[in-house]
Design a protein around this motif. Sequence first.
Motif, PDB file in Angstrom:
ATOM      1  N   ARG A  28       0.874  -1.349   0.029  1.00  0.00           N
ATOM      2  CA  ARG A  28       0.039  -0.048  -0.002  1.00  0.00           C
ATOM      3  C   ARG A  28       1.060   1.276  -0.020  1.00  0.00           C
ATOM      4  N   THR A  29       1.772   1.268   0.986  1.00  0.00           N
ATOM      5  CA  THR A  29       2.708   2.548   0.935  1.00  0.00           C
ATOM      6  C   THR A  29       3.537   2.625   0.024  1.00  0.00           C
ATOM      7  N   GLY A  30       4.014   1.390  -0.522  1.00  0.00           N
ATOM      8  CA  GLY A  30       4.977   1.572  -1.709  1.00  0.00           C
ATOM      9  C   GLY A  30       6.294   1.561  -1.119  1.00  0.00           C
ATOM     10  N   LEU A  31       6.531   1.461   0.100  1.00  0.00           N
ATOM     11  CA  LEU A  31       7.767   1.556   0.746  1.00  0.00           C
ATOM     12  C   LEU A  31       8.432   0.193   0.365  1.00  0.00           C
ATOM     13  N   ASN A  32       9.710   0.026   0.153  1.00  0.00           N
ATOM     14  CA  ASN A  32      10.471  -1.145  -0.380  1.00  0.00           C
ATOM     15  C   ASN A  32      11.063  -1.783   1.127  1.00  0.00           C
ATOM     16  N   ASN A  33      12.334  -1.161   1.560  1.00  0.00           N
ATOM     17  CA  ASN A  33      12.872  -1.812   2.545  1.00  0.00           C
ATOM     18  C   ASN A  33      13.383  -0.548   3.629  1.00  0.00           C
ATOM     19  N   GLY A  34      12.793  -0.999   4.712  1.00  0.00           N
ATOM     20  CA  GLY A  34      13.257   0.078   5.758  1.00  0.00           C
ATOM     21  C   GLY A  34      14.835  -0.173   5.735  1.00  0.00           C
ATOM     22  N   ARG A  35      15.555  -1.241   5.654  1.00  0.00           N
ATOM     23  CA  ARG A  35      16.689  -1.401   5.919  1.00  0.00           C
ATOM     24  C   ARG A  35      17.694  -0.473   5.304  1.00  0.00           C
ATOM     25  N   ILE A  36      17.135  -0.239   4.085  1.00  0.00           N
ATOM     26  CA  ILE A  36      18.202   0.473   3.122  1.00  0.00           C
ATOM     27  C   ILE A  36      18.059   1.758   3.269  1.00  0.00           C
ATOM     28  N   PRO A  37      19.059   2.365   3.934  1.00  0.00           N
ATOM     29  CA  PRO A  37      19.078   4.007   4.037  1.00  0.00           C
ATOM     30  C   PRO A  37      18.644   4.748   2.830  1.00  0.00           C
ATOM     31  N   THR A  38      18.834   4.077   1.674  1.00  0.00           N
ATOM     32  CA  THR A  38      18.452   4.723   0.489  1.00  0.00           C
ATOM     33  C   THR A  38      16.907   4.897   0.432  1.00  0.00           C
ATOM     34  N   CYS A  39      16.211   4.474   1.246  1.00  0.00           N
ATOM     35  CA  CYS A  39      14.746   4.740   1.328  1.00  0.00           C
ATOM     36  C   CYS A  39      14.434   6.103   1.575  1.00  0.00           C
ATOM     37  N   VAL A  40      15.296   6.735   2.098  1.00  0.00           N
ATOM     38  CA  VAL A  40      14.800   8.296   2.516  1.00  0.00           C
ATOM     39  C   VAL A  40      14.505   8.982   1.263  1.00  0.00           C
ATOM     40  N   PRO A  41      15.160   9.116   0.322  1.00  0.00           N
ATOM     41  CA  PRO A  41      14.809   9.625  -0.953  1.00  0.00           C
ATOM     42  C   PRO A  41      13.263   9.239  -1.543  1.00  0.00           C
ATOM     43  N   ALA A  42      13.010   7.886  -1.255  1.00  0.00           N
ATOM     44  CA  ALA A  42      11.724   7.268  -1.732  1.00  0.00           C
ATOM     45  C   ALA A  42      10.562   7.760  -1.074  1.00  0.00           C
ATOM     46  N   ALA A  43      10.890   7.932   0.045  1.00  0.00           N
ATOM     47  CA  ALA A  43       9.744   8.606   1.052  1.00  0.00           C
ATOM     48  C   ALA A  43       9.611   9.889   0.491  1.00  0.00           C
ATOM     49  N   ASN A  44      10.615  10.724   0.080  1.00  0.00           N
ATOM     50  CA  ASN A  44      10.526  12.140   0.066  1.00  0.00           C
ATOM     51  C   ASN A  44       9.773  12.279  -1.584  1.00  0.00           C
ATOM     52  N   MET A  45       9.988  11.300  -2.116  1.00  0.00           N
ATOM     53  CA  MET A  45       9.512  11.423  -3.512  1.00  0.00           C
ATOM     54  C   MET A  45       8.124  11.900  -3.846  1.00  0.00           C
ATOM     55  N   SER A  46       7.538  11.410  -2.605  1.00  0.00           N
ATOM     56  CA  SER A  46       6.109  11.822  -2.650  1.00  0.00           C
ATOM     57  C   SER A  46       5.866  13.345  -2.589  1.00  0.00           C
ATOM     58  N   THR A  47       6.758  14.055  -2.020  1.00  0.00           N
ATOM     59  CA  THR A  47       6.542  15.502  -2.130  1.00  0.00           C
ATOM     60  C   THR A  47       6.627  16.168  -3.374  1.00  0.00           C
ATOM     61  N   GLY A  48       6.142  17.411  -3.458  1.00  0.00           N
ATOM     62  CA  GLY A  48       6.432  18.001  -4.527  1.00  0.00           C
ATOM     63  C   GLY A  48       7.537  18.444  -5.226  1.00  0.00           C
ATOM     64  N   GLY A  53       9.161  27.347  -2.318  1.00  0.00           N
ATOM     65  CA  GLY A  53       8.675  28.735  -1.801  1.00  0.00           C
ATOM     66  C   GLY A  53       8.939  28.508  -0.319  1.00  0.00           C
ATOM     67  N   GLY A  54       8.535  29.531   0.367  1.00  0.00           N
ATOM     68  CA  GLY A  54       8.393  29.678   1.805  1.00  0.00           C
ATOM     69  C   GLY A  54       7.514  28.841   2.456  1.00  0.00           C
ATOM     70  N   ASP A  55       6.560  28.559   2.102  1.00  0.00           N
ATOM     71  CA  ASP A  55       5.566  27.605   2.534  1.00  0.00           C
ATOM     72  C   ASP A  55       6.192  25.878   2.190  1.00  0.00           C
ATOM     73  N   ASN A  56       6.543  26.074   1.139  1.00  0.00           N
ATOM     74  CA  ASN A  56       7.204  24.833   0.583  1.00  0.00           C
ATOM     75  C   ASN A  56       8.304  24.322   1.274  1.00  0.00           C
ATOM     76  N   LEU A  57       9.037  25.279   1.612  1.00  0.00           N
ATOM     77  CA  LEU A  57      10.224  25.258   2.309  1.00  0.00           C
ATOM     78  C   LEU A  57      10.101  24.519   3.635  1.00  0.00           C
ATOM     79  N   LYS A  58       8.868  25.462   4.449  1.00  0.00           N
ATOM     80  CA  LYS A  58       8.671  24.783   5.879  1.00  0.00           C
ATOM     81  C   LYS A  58       8.082  23.307   5.746  1.00  0.00           C
ATOM     82  N   TYR A  59       7.098  23.321   4.447  1.00  0.00           N
ATOM     83  CA  TYR A  59       6.575  21.831   4.447  1.00  0.00           C
ATOM     84  C   TYR A  59       7.836  20.820   4.391  1.00  0.00           C
ATOM     85  N   THR A  60       8.599  21.177   3.447  1.00  0.00           N
ATOM     86  CA  THR A  60       9.685  20.122   3.081  1.00  0.00           C
ATOM     87  C   THR A  60      10.372  19.730   4.653  1.00  0.00           C
TER      88      THR A  60
END
Lengths: 680, 149
Positions: A28-48, A53-60
Amino acid sequence: MLKCRTVWKKLAPLARSSSTLCRQNVKRTGLNNGRIPTCVPAANMSTGPGGLGGDNLKYTIMVGAACVGSLTYAYFLLKGDQKRYQERIEEITTRSQRSSKEEAATVQSEPPAVEATQTEAVPESVPEAAPSPEEPSPPAAPAEEPAAPAEAAAPSETTAPPPADEPVVEAPPEEAATPVAAPVVEEAADSTPASLKVPSHSPYLLIGGGTASFAAARSIRARDPGARVLIVTDEPDLPYMRPPLSKELWFSDDPSVTETLRFKQWNGKERSIYFQPPSFYINSEELASAENGGVAVLTGKKVVHMDVRGNKVKLDDDTEISYDKCLIATGGVPRNLQVIERAGEEVMKKTTLFRKIEDFKSLDNVSRNAKSITIIGGGFLGSELACALGRRSTESGLEVIQMFPEKGNMGKVLPEYLSNWTTEKVKREGVKVIAEALVKSVTCKDDKLEIHLKDGRLVKTDHIVAAVGLEPNVDLAKSAGLEVDSDFGGYRVNAELQARSNIWVAGDAACFYDIRLGRRRVEHHDHAVVSGRLAGENMTGASKPYWHQSMFWSDLGPDVGYEAIGIVDSSLPTVGVFAKATAKDTPKAATEKSGTGIRSESETEDTATSPVASVTPLPPVAHKDDYGKGVIFYLRDKVVVGIILWNVFNRMPIARKIIKDGEEHADLNEVAKLFNIHED
Amino acid sequence: MSSVRQEGKDKIIFVTKEDHETPSSAELVEEDPNDPYEERGLILPNGEINWNCPCLGGMASGPCGTEFKDAFSCFHYSKEEVKGSDCLEQFRAMQECMQRYPELYPQEDEKSSSKTSQDSTEESGANSTSASEQDSNTSQPDTESTAES
């Protein structure tokens, strides 16, 4: 052992559900392997995308911080689990085989992307793993890999139970296998159900868990250092001895005797009917790996098929055990009367076929509640039980009836005069003896049993104990292709108890060749010990024939106790040499028979140790009927083949010697002198 | 005087103590001390220990069987003046093992197990056959404690 299994079984569905839950979440969440630190960018992929912008920065920043936070949390969680891992591993490594750890490592190197369900993973790795009790561990390793990463991934899945949480990669590969193997194997358990408990091979396999089997196990262990012996029994109990079930246990003063199963021996010391406490045995899983070997007992498992060519047996749960040497010590099953079997359910419910511990417990219970018990059978078991229950009847008012087709108790063993004398003694124990009784039919009426005898007599009773013989268990003869004896029943074996080159038979089920006495089958305790011990010796290379003659004994009340050896069949001619009874031997009997009218004194003198000196020597006529103590020789073609020591004890070695010699003796009175029957 | 009676095929003789006082004229076959079929006592004719002797109970076959065999073998073959004084290591290992199974080896047997080793070797010559006979005779041939032999 059993506790662990139930715990693992309970955790299995939990692990299963949590792992499926995890897998679903992963999808469901589309996450593959929590053990791989490279997962972090995967999670971030869902962001814009860019355009911060300012709001976007805060959001990020917020999202980033949340991800970092959750990953840090996950990291610490895994570390904690690893610690628990290590502890459990230490505990298990004391049990696990070193080689299996290596196996686990090699199997682990399989691509973890085995998406297949656990059950599929198991058959794949089974051929790789060597047959050993640690078999479940390697197959479980790849199986748990898909599960564990999935579970470790989503930090929110902290609800997964600790065993399933264990990470795979961080922990050293070989150690990962065994702990997680437990719950996961249970899921895969359907394809290899008993591999967790049942070893697939045992150098020494003993079928049957009774006296002969235990004696063989002891013999093998004594002679083959570090031997690994596996006993398979369909009973739920560890090996125990049977004689106390119809004697000593009934005379115990302890009200909890049905639980403790402890009794007092002839030397006054107390012991359990179990040959050894549970700590003597090792777990069947540990059998292959134990440094010095040991004896393992598999209870509640029945051997249903034997493949002699393939040197393996199959159990009732479809598992197979291969062996190098095998002993069949399956004993027998109590016979029942056809009239009772045909009589229907109601009658069968009120009938006991006495042999095992559970029969003892149930009969003890019946004897406390019923008003009347009838024992059908006049042999050893029937007479002993009758005397035991008869003694109880004096306290409780229980009616004890014993019926049999012979003229007297032990009619097939003792010569007629002695059998009659013994019957009188049994009656004195409070038993209503009905001799020459043939049962025609049994019916159940108004919750009571009615036994109709062929001569027209009717006996009404609450419960029946059928002690009419033993049917030797030769169930494996067909599949194994072993010979069964048509005269005596049981497996036919040679003088060294061997049926085939690596199969021996001992105990009640063995029809063997006795060099001195010919082919026979013996159903006594000491024979089970002697033959079991001999089989064990021969399984370890001794090649000895049955030579040390076994003995047997019986006690029927305070006046009748005898030891016997050899062929003791009442159809043989006998010579009995008895000590002329003096007042010292049987004070009560002497005074009663003489009719000198001092009965009241004789009662009090029951416990007196001094002889009743005032009683004059009785005329021979009265003495003739008093078989206080003596020795009886059984002859076959003028050679002594059997001896009974009647109320004389500790003379068995002499009796054994006489039988072994197999000589013709002109005057048996001279032979009787060797026994010194007048002494104590 | 003895009385003799015949009841069918069965003969019954009653004898007094005096009747049996004269030595028996029955002849028994001479025993062969090296008969390979015979059950042996604790020490075999070739001097080795018979680990399967009933007199040892379960000592050689239980979980501490290996330690017991090592200790007792060392003792048996010990040539020291104080027999077994060079076997302390083995005996210590055996005791350690036994302490792990208090149910099987009750603690009061700590003394008697080493005592039994000495007793057995002393008795072995005289009682070897009778010990094995006796153990086959007793109602309960399998005992937990080694004190009974």
